[in-house]
Design a protein around this motif. Structure first.
Motif, mmCIF file in Angstrom:
data_model
loop_
_atom_site.group_PDB
_atom_site.id
_atom_site.type_symbol
_atom_site.label_atom_id
_atom_site.label_comp_id
_atom_site.label_asym_id
_atom_site.label_seq_id
_atom_site.Cartn_x
_atom_site.Cartn_y
_atom_site.Cartn_z
ATOM 1 N N LEU A 21 -47.794 -87.182 -19.877
ATOM 2 C CA LEU A 21 -46.665 -86.508 -19.238
ATOM 3 C C LEU A 21 -46.447 -87.031 -17.817
ATOM 4 O O LEU A 21 -45.312 -87.301 -17.401
ATOM 5 C CB LEU A 21 -46.939 -85.006 -19.214
ATOM 6 C CG LEU A 21 -45.792 -84.040 -18.914
ATOM 7 C CD1 LEU A 21 -44.599 -84.292 -19.822
ATOM 8 C CD2 LEU A 21 -46.274 -82.604 -19.059
ATOM 9 N N ASP A 25 -43.101 -88.782 -16.574
ATOM 10 C CA ASP A 25 -42.180 -88.005 -15.740
ATOM 11 C C ASP A 25 -42.661 -87.798 -14.303
ATOM 12 O O ASP A 25 -41.988 -87.120 -13.524
ATOM 13 C CB ASP A 25 -41.940 -86.629 -16.374
ATOM 14 C CG ASP A 25 -41.295 -86.737 -17.749
ATOM 15 O OD1 ASP A 25 -40.523 -87.691 -17.963
ATOM 16 O OD2 ASP A 25 -41.566 -85.892 -18.607
ATOM 17 N N GLY A 29 -43.390 -83.665 -12.790
ATOM 18 C CA GLY A 29 -43.026 -83.282 -14.151
ATOM 19 C C GLY A 29 -44.124 -82.543 -14.895
ATOM 20 O O GLY A 29 -43.914 -82.076 -16.020
ATOM 21 N N LEU A 30 -45.293 -82.437 -14.273
ATOM 22 C CA LEU A 30 -46.418 -81.764 -14.927
ATOM 23 C C LEU A 30 -46.516 -80.313 -14.475
ATOM 24 O O LEU A 30 -46.620 -80.030 -13.291
ATOM 25 C CB LEU A 30 -47.728 -82.486 -14.599
ATOM 26 C CG LEU A 30 -49.009 -81.819 -15.139
ATOM 27 C CD1 LEU A 30 -49.021 -81.832 -16.659
ATOM 28 C CD2 LEU A 30 -50.255 -82.516 -14.585
ATOM 29 N N SER A 31 -46.475 -79.422 -15.426
ATOM 30 C CA SER A 31 -46.783 -78.010 -15.191
ATOM 31 C C SER A 31 -47.585 -77.538 -16.388
ATOM 32 O O SER A 31 -47.512 -78.132 -17.481
ATOM 33 C CB SER A 31 -45.505 -77.178 -15.044
ATOM 34 O OG SER A 31 -44.821 -77.089 -16.284
ATOM 35 N N ARG A 33 -47.121 -74.891 -18.108
ATOM 36 C CA ARG A 33 -46.190 -74.415 -19.132
ATOM 37 C C ARG A 33 -45.607 -75.585 -19.937
ATOM 38 O O ARG A 33 -45.538 -75.540 -21.167
ATOM 39 C CB ARG A 33 -45.061 -73.611 -18.472
ATOM 40 C CG ARG A 33 -44.091 -72.979 -19.474
ATOM 41 C CD ARG A 33 -42.954 -72.282 -18.730
ATOM 42 N NE ARG A 33 -43.457 -71.212 -17.900
ATOM 43 C CZ ARG A 33 -43.688 -69.985 -18.329
ATOM 44 N NH1 ARG A 33 -43.479 -69.685 -19.597
ATOM 45 N NH2 ARG A 33 -44.111 -69.057 -17.493
ATOM 46 N N ARG A 34 -45.209 -76.626 -19.218
ATOM 47 C CA ARG A 34 -44.622 -77.774 -19.919
ATOM 48 C C ARG A 34 -45.673 -78.507 -20.745
ATOM 49 O O ARG A 34 -45.400 -78.963 -21.854
ATOM 50 C CB ARG A 34 -44.002 -78.721 -18.891
ATOM 51 C CG ARG A 34 -43.167 -79.808 -19.531
ATOM 52 C CD ARG A 34 -42.393 -80.586 -18.520
ATOM 53 N NE ARG A 34 -41.615 -81.621 -19.153
ATOM 54 C CZ ARG A 34 -41.150 -82.692 -18.537
ATOM 55 N NH1 ARG A 34 -41.366 -82.836 -17.245
ATOM 56 N NH2 ARG A 34 -40.460 -83.598 -19.185
ATOM 57 N N LEU A 35 -46.884 -78.617 -20.196
ATOM 58 C CA LEU A 35 -47.968 -79.251 -20.939
ATOM 59 C C LEU A 35 -48.275 -78.474 -22.217
ATOM 60 O O LEU A 35 -48.500 -79.075 -23.277
ATOM 61 C CB LEU A 35 -49.211 -79.335 -20.060
ATOM 62 C CG LEU A 35 -50.484 -79.907 -20.692
ATOM 63 C CD1 LEU A 35 -50.247 -81.316 -21.209
ATOM 64 C CD2 LEU A 35 -51.623 -79.890 -19.682
ATOM 65 N N GLY A 37 -46.220 -76.768 -23.937
ATOM 66 C CA GLY A 37 -45.154 -77.085 -24.885
ATOM 67 C C GLY A 37 -45.380 -78.413 -25.572
ATOM 68 O O GLY A 37 -45.142 -78.564 -26.783
ATOM 69 N N GLU A 38 -45.858 -79.401 -24.826
ATOM 70 C CA GLU A 38 -46.152 -80.716 -25.399
ATOM 71 C C GLU A 38 -47.256 -80.616 -26.454
ATOM 72 O O GLU A 38 -47.264 -81.351 -27.441
ATOM 73 C CB GLU A 38 -46.586 -81.683 -24.298
ATOM 74 C CG GLU A 38 -45.514 -82.044 -23.297
ATOM 75 C CD GLU A 38 -44.568 -83.121 -23.809
ATOM 76 O OE1 GLU A 38 -45.043 -84.065 -24.462
ATOM 77 O OE2 GLU A 38 -43.353 -82.998 -23.546
ATOM 78 N N ALA A 43 -49.192 -71.431 -22.849
ATOM 79 C CA ALA A 43 -49.821 -71.845 -21.597
ATOM 80 C C ALA A 43 -51.169 -71.168 -21.389
ATOM 81 O O ALA A 43 -52.104 -71.773 -20.854
ATOM 82 C CB ALA A 43 -48.895 -71.554 -20.417
ATOM 83 N N LYS A 53 -53.803 -76.385 -12.389
ATOM 84 C CA LYS A 53 -53.301 -77.741 -12.609
ATOM 85 C C LYS A 53 -54.103 -78.746 -11.789
ATOM 86 O O LYS A 53 -54.374 -79.857 -12.260
ATOM 87 C CB LYS A 53 -51.814 -77.817 -12.237
ATOM 88 C CG LYS A 53 -51.184 -79.166 -12.529
ATOM 89 C CD LYS A 53 -49.699 -79.169 -12.274
ATOM 90 C CE LYS A 53 -49.385 -79.280 -10.805
ATOM 91 N NZ LYS A 53 -47.935 -79.515 -10.556
#
Length: 209
Positions: A21, A25, A29-31, A33-35, A37-38, A43, A53
């Motif tokens: 990620l 990005d 781009g790393l959070s 929550r987003r991780l 999702g990946e 989370a 993080k």
């Protein structure tokens, strides 16, 4: 046996997905929550492995620094040691340029970074450099490496020849630089490193305290 509905997590899988990620990005781009999702999880599932993080980024940085080679100091040749260290250091950082600002903040308590700092300082003092000079040489080498890893000189030029024609007569071939960026950046780094080492040998010959 039925497959689990939630993907099985491990620290290794989390780090790999997080680095992918960041590579794609950037650090911003790393959070968590987003991780999540990946990885196809919630989370909250990540926090059983990493509280924050930054904890995750420190482990990723540690893995990257494990690839840096300090074995060149083992023979007692400080110049060879610095060359091997600097080239492998640049390669490790250049493979993940978005991680460079985080790694460059300092070793902190990262084990891999501290082991390498210890090996570099020990290799230099063992070869005869006074401790203060060993510290300055290590710092100067890091400045050279980080600058080379975080940016590309050659890729900074536009590949449209019309940008340079007439207005910049000494840059008539600048549009070709990005095409040969890997060679130019690599050779430029080697030139800077060699000149740096030559300067050290000439200006600051090793001596006993």
């Amino acid at each position: 046996m039925a497959r689990p509905k939630t993907p099985i997590l491990s620290p290794e899988r989390i780090r790999r997905a997080a680095l992918d990620l960041v590579d794609r990005d950037g650090l911003e781009g790393l959070s968590m929550r987003r991780l999540a999702g990946e990885l196809g999880v919630q989370a909250a599932s990540l926090y059983g492995h990493y509280r924050t993080k930054d904890d995750l980024l420190h482990d990723i940085a540690n893995e990257i620094m494990e690839k840096v080679d300090v074995s060149g100091f083992e023979g007692g040749d400080w110049r060879h040691g610095l060359t091997v260290w600097a080239r492998s250091y640049r390669a490790a950082l250049a493979a993940h340029p978005h991680m460079v600002p985080f790694i460059a903040m300092g070793p902190g308590r990262r084990e891999a970074s501290l082991r390498r700092a210890d090996a570099v300082h020990g290799g230099l003092t063992g070869a005869g450099w006074p401790p203060r000079m060993a510290t300055l040489i290590g710092a100067a080498t890091k400045y050279l490496v980080v600058g080379a890893a975080i940016n590309s000189f050659a890729r900074g030029f536009d590949d449209d020849v019309r940008v340079y024609l007439d207005r910049y007569p000494n840059l008539s071939q600048a549009h070709r630089l990005s095409e040969h960026a890997a060679h130019i950046d690599g050779d430029g780094f080697d030139l800077a490193l060699s000149a740096f080492l030559d300067g050290l040998a000439d200006r600051f010959p090793p001596r006993s305290d």
